[in-house]
Design a protein around this motif. Structure first.
Motif, PDB file in Angstrom:
ATOM      1  N   PRO A   1     -40.477   1.905 148.124  1.00  0.00           N
ATOM      2  CA  PRO A   1     -41.996   2.126 148.433  1.00  0.00           C
ATOM      3  C   PRO A   1     -42.701   1.020 147.843  1.00  0.00           C
ATOM      4  N   ALA A   2     -44.167   1.154 148.337  1.00  0.00           N
ATOM      5  CA  ALA A   2     -45.207   0.144 147.708  1.00  0.00           C
ATOM      6  C   ALA A   2     -45.290   0.419 146.439  1.00  0.00           C
ATOM      7  N   GLY A   3     -45.728  -0.728 145.695  1.00  0.00           N
ATOM      8  CA  GLY A   3     -45.895  -0.778 144.256  1.00  0.00           C
ATOM      9  C   GLY A   3     -46.217  -2.065 143.689  1.00  0.00           C
ATOM     10  N   THR A   4     -46.187  -2.120 142.338  1.00  0.00           N
ATOM     11  CA  THR A   4     -46.660  -3.343 141.651  1.00  0.00           C
ATOM     12  C   THR A   4     -45.179  -4.194 140.941  1.00  0.00           C
ATOM     13  N   TRP A   5     -45.169  -5.378 141.204  1.00  0.00           N
ATOM     14  CA  TRP A   5     -43.656  -6.021 140.735  1.00  0.00           C
ATOM     15  C   TRP A   5     -44.582  -7.141 139.676  1.00  0.00           C
ATOM     16  N   ALA A   6     -43.691  -7.351 138.689  1.00  0.00           N
ATOM     17  CA  ALA A   6     -43.661  -8.646 137.785  1.00  0.00           C
ATOM     18  C   ALA A   6     -42.635  -9.573 138.234  1.00  0.00           C
ATOM     19  N   VAL A   7     -43.201 -10.669 138.574  1.00  0.00           N
ATOM     20  CA  VAL A   7     -42.414 -11.754 139.215  1.00  0.00           C
ATOM     21  C   VAL A   7     -42.201 -12.801 138.172  1.00  0.00           C
TER      22      VAL A   7
ATOM     23  N   PRO B   1     -35.432  -1.023 142.640  1.00  0.00           N
ATOM     24  CA  PRO B   1     -34.287  -2.103 142.382  1.00  0.00           C
ATOM     25  C   PRO B   1     -35.035  -3.376 141.855  1.00  0.00           C
ATOM     26  N   GLU B   2     -34.288  -4.074 141.117  1.00  0.00           N
ATOM     27  CA  GLU B   2     -34.685  -5.405 140.535  1.00  0.00           C
ATOM     28  C   GLU B   2     -33.973  -6.453 141.546  1.00  0.00           C
ATOM     29  N   LEU B   3     -34.996  -7.243 142.003  1.00  0.00           N
ATOM     30  CA  LEU B   3     -34.634  -8.287 142.955  1.00  0.00           C
ATOM     31  C   LEU B   3     -34.473  -9.726 142.468  1.00  0.00           C
ATOM     32  N   LEU B   4     -33.518 -10.549 142.665  1.00  0.00           N
ATOM     33  CA  LEU B   4     -33.503 -11.656 142.290  1.00  0.00           C
ATOM     34  C   LEU B   4     -33.055 -12.690 143.386  1.00  0.00           C
ATOM     35  N   ARG B   5     -33.658 -13.840 143.607  1.00  0.00           N
ATOM     36  CA  ARG B   5     -33.265 -14.895 144.493  1.00  0.00           C
ATOM     37  C   ARG B   5     -33.099 -16.182 143.738  1.00  0.00           C
TER      38      ARG B   5
ATOM     39  N   THR C   1     -30.193 -23.884 138.441  1.00  0.00           N
ATOM     40  CA  THR C   1     -30.678 -23.010 139.449  1.00  0.00           C
ATOM     41  C   THR C   1     -32.284 -22.542 139.340  1.00  0.00           C
ATOM     42  N   ASP C   2     -32.601 -22.802 140.301  1.00  0.00           N
ATOM     43  CA  ASP C   2     -34.223 -22.239 140.546  1.00  0.00           C
ATOM     44  C   ASP C   2     -33.942 -20.555 140.868  1.00  0.00           C
ATOM     45  N   SER C   3     -34.684 -19.765 140.076  1.00  0.00           N
ATOM     46  CA  SER C   3     -34.668 -18.328 140.234  1.00  0.00           C
ATOM     47  C   SER C   3     -35.883 -17.512 140.095  1.00  0.00           C
ATOM     48  N   GLN C   4     -35.904 -16.485 140.885  1.00  0.00           N
ATOM     49  CA  GLN C   4     -37.016 -15.631 140.901  1.00  0.00           C
ATOM     50  C   GLN C   4     -36.956 -14.250 140.925  1.00  0.00           C
ATOM     51  N   LEU C   5     -37.017 -13.533 139.854  1.00  0.00           N
ATOM     52  CA  LEU C   5     -36.794 -12.123 139.537  1.00  0.00           C
ATOM     53  C   LEU C   5     -38.126 -11.209 139.481  1.00  0.00           C
TER      54      LEU C   5
END
Length: 297
Positions: free
Chosen positions: A226-232, A266-270, A280-284
């Motif tokens: 669902p729509a929402g706020t994320w800390a990246v 979910p916690e997303l990781l690239r 590694t360059d990563s984005q959580l």
């Protein structure tokens, strides 16, 4: 926020001492900590290294253990005092913590296992900084393949690595075709099944892409978000240790120091590249809301 967390722990102790036969009201404890029950459970687990339920059980059995050895009450009276309807149920709980039954412990004066009262404090180490931004994101879908794996805090997660290796080229090509939006490209997603973040706790581990909410998954699995706020959080370092440290620091340092709480999602990781030992360059991406919001419980 640490002050409120410690006030919440003090409340737990008062309840265990005054009303040992009643379950601790976690919703009430979370209100004292000025956060949602969902966030309180997850934050406690990250800070303490165990779920809140385990801590409460160990504290209850620590207090019960002292009474068993003290010998002033019968074992049945101790069982009832700590909320157990039978001596057998109390004995099972007692043995799960102390490794010995209450009767044998009283007869032999056995050495028992104590769970000390817990409190949290800030420890300043080094000069680590965390780069982050707050993103409002519309509803989207993660499309890919999922597997159930255990959490691993240090080193390679063999089950997660096996899941990645199991993906066929056709599935990966299809994922890339569906990718649409941030985080870009193929990513991983972790869905926690319980409030526990301790080593070995099971999670759903996804390899997939972020795409529109109406995207057709076809032969792939789909997770609607669902729509929402994320800390990246952006990070750079050796794979996988830098990522594991980042995850830890988000929950043990960033949340207690910022006006946000976690929310369900979910916690997303690239990461690029994904090779053991490679820089590694990563984005959580972590789902959050402003402290005091209506978050899940």
């Amino acid at each position: 926020m640490l002050e409120q967390l410690n006030q919440a722990l003090d409340h737990i102790e008062r309840r265990l001492e005054a009303e040992a036969d009643r379950e601790v009201d976690v919703a009430e404890v979370a209100r004292i900590a000025m956060t949602s029950e969902y966030h309180f459970r997850r934050l406690f687990s990250a800070l303490a290294g165990m779920p809140l339920s385990v801590y409460v059980r160990r504290r209850r059995m620590t207090l019960a253990g002292a009474e068993v050895l003290g010998g002033e009450r019968t074992l049945l009276d101790v069982a009832v005092r700590y909320g157990y309807g039978s001596g057998e149920a109390f004995a099972r709980a007692f043995r799960s913590v102390h490794g010995i039954g209450p009767g044998e412990a009283r007869r032999t004066g056995a050495t028992l296992t104590a769970q000390p009262r817990m409190s949290f404090r800030v420890v300043v180490e080094g000069s680590t900084t965390m780069r982050y931004r707050i993103v409002e994101k519309e509803a989207f879908r993660v499309v890919g393949r999922k597997a159930r794996v255990p959490l691993v805090h240090e080193g390679v997660n063999a089950a997660a690595a096996a899941h990645v290796e199991s993906l066929d080229e056709q599935a990966i090509v299809r994922m890339k075709e569906l990718a649409d939006g941030e985080p870009e490209g193929v990513l991983s997603a972790v869905v926690h099944l319980t409030d526990s973040r301790e080593e070995g706790a099971e999670v759903d581990y996804w390899i997939g892409v972020a795409t529109g909410p109406e995207a057709a998954a076809e032969e792939l699995d789909a997770l609607d978000v669902p729509a929402g706020t994320w800390a990246v959080f952006d990070d750079h370092g050796p794979y996988p240790s830098a990522l594991q440290e980042l995850w830890r620091d988000v929950f043990t340092q960033w949340f207690p120091s910022n006006p946000y709480v976690s929310r369900p999602g979910p916690e997303l990781l690239r990461t690029q590249p994904v090779e053991i030992g490679t820089e590694t360059d990563s984005q959580l991406w972590v789902p959050v809301e402003r402290a005091g919001g209506s978050g899940g419980a």
